[in-house]
Design a protein around this motif. Structure first.
Motif, PDB file in Angstrom:
ATOM      1  N   ALA A 187       0.810  -1.215   0.000  1.00  0.00           N
ATOM      2  CA  ALA A 187       0.000   0.000   0.000  1.00  0.00           C
ATOM      3  C   ALA A 187       0.842   1.264   0.000  1.00  0.00           C
ATOM      4  O   ALA A 187       0.604   2.190  -0.783  1.00  0.00           O
ATOM      5  CB  ALA A 187      -0.943  -0.008   1.212  1.00  0.00           C
ATOM      6  N   TRP A 188       1.866   1.315   0.870  1.00  0.00           N
ATOM      7  CA  TRP A 188       2.586   2.560   1.075  1.00  0.00           C
ATOM      8  C   TRP A 188       4.014   2.547   0.547  1.00  0.00           C
ATOM      9  O   TRP A 188       4.588   3.608   0.298  1.00  0.00           O
ATOM     10  CB  TRP A 188       2.590   2.912   2.565  1.00  0.00           C
ATOM     11  N   ARG A 271       4.972   6.236   7.523  1.00  0.00           N
ATOM     12  CA  ARG A 271       4.062   6.340   6.380  1.00  0.00           C
ATOM     13  C   ARG A 271       4.388   7.567   5.534  1.00  0.00           C
ATOM     14  O   ARG A 271       4.461   8.683   6.026  1.00  0.00           O
ATOM     15  CB  ARG A 271       2.620   6.426   6.870  1.00  0.00           C
ATOM     16  N   PRO A 277      -3.364   4.825  -0.968  1.00  0.00           N
ATOM     17  CA  PRO A 277      -2.514   3.635  -1.039  1.00  0.00           C
ATOM     18  C   PRO A 277      -2.581   2.986  -2.412  1.00  0.00           C
ATOM     19  O   PRO A 277      -3.562   3.123  -3.142  1.00  0.00           O
ATOM     20  CB  PRO A 277      -3.104   2.722   0.033  1.00  0.00           C
TER      21      PRO A 277
END
Length: 318
Positions: A187-188, A271, A277
């Protein structure tokens, strides 16, 4: 799959069988390198001695690849320290290393203090709870570092059998990896999605890099190191090596939940930005040729509150 991840997988994924201890000992000698092996340990009396003895026999005595083996004891209540010392390790207690910094619980603390307590240009970290340990694990992790100066950090990849009351699930281990760490990375930090075992406890790196990044005190240490070293040196300076199969003890679901909590805290602290994301999830399957990446679209669609789509309050459904 992202093109950059596909290229990285083809360029930076190796197999441990590509090198022998004798060949790497020669490469180490020609480069004037030194190697330290660090085992963080807490109540690992049943396994730590066999691991230390195997490293000493194969990689200190038979092939001069490893210069020191250090077990960092986090205050074990059993005979971990005595067994490790008898097998040939130098044992240090986390309470006696950098005492001015105090002592905090967790695996990352032992790794951080192990980095201080050793002197090798190359540092190999190995979990002390492995069953059936093979010294080729260490050889494989050192291979890329001793043969390619552009590589600074190497993670192990492997199958993790899960022992259950119904038998052995060949690839059933690594539950926190599949349920939390891999989705977070995809996602990140999608550029790191090619790592098969991002939380694996076997890895090696150049001291010059390892001493420039923080070590999270708990179970978030592997996640933090991966993200931070990629940010420091670039993804192309990172690699992974297939070690085959890794067997160790398994924790309860409650313990895994606490582990996941520490990893989540580590990820949240790092993050990047506030963007959306990545919707792609890369997972891996063992095949006859190694590991195969499988890509999934995990994007979700969010519908608005129902009352905002009705033409007027009190009007019937349509």
């Amino acid at each position: 799959m992202r093109p950059d991840v596909r290229r990285w997988l083809s360029r930076r994924t190796y197999t441990a069988a590509s090198w022998t201890a004798a060949d790497l000992a020669g490469a180490k000698r020609s480069r004037g390198s030194t190697v330290s092996v660090v085992l963080p340990a807490l109540d690992e009396e049943p396994t730590v001695g066999a691991i230390v003895a195997a490293i000493h026999e194969a990689l200190v005595r038979d092939a001069p690849l490893v210069d020191e083996v250090v077990v960092v004891d986090s205050g074990s209540a059993d005979r971990t320290a005595a067994v490790a010392a008898a097998a040939g390790a130098r044992v240090v207690d986390t309470a006696t290393v950098l005492p001015a910094h105090g002592r905090v619980p967790g695996k990352g603390e032992a790794l951080w203090k192990g980095l201080h307590a050793t002197s090798g240009d190359l540092v190999v970290f190995v979990d002390a709870d492995l069953v059936g340990f093979d010294p080729q694990f260490v050889v494989g992790l050192l291979g890329p570092l001793l043969t390619d100066p552009g590589i600074g950090y190497v993670k192990a990849l492997y199958d993790r059998p899960l022992v259950t009351t119904e038998g052995i699930v060949p690839s059933g281990g690594g539950r926190v990896t599949e349920l939390l760490a891999r989705p977070l990375l995809n996602a990140w930090w999608p550029e790191l999605s090619g790592f098969v075992q991002p939380l694996g406890g076997e890895y090696a790196g150049r001291r010059e890099l390892l001493e420039r990044v923080p070590f999270v005190s708990g179970y978030g240490v592997e996640f933090g190191l991966l993200v931070d070293l990629a940010g420091l040196a670039g993804v192309d300076a990172l690699a992974q090596v297939d070690l085959g199969t890794r067997t160790h003890g398994h924790q309860s679901d409650a313990a895994l939940g606490r582990m996941a909590g520490q990893i989540l805290q580590t990820a949240i602290a790092r993050r990047p930005g506030t963007g959306s994301p990545s919707p792609e999830l890369l997972q891996f399957l063992r095949t006859a040729d190694g590991v195969e990446a499988v890509s999934w679209d995990v994007a979700v669609t969010e519908r608005p509150p129902m009352r905002t789509v009705r033409p007027a309050a009190g009007r019937g459904r349509s």
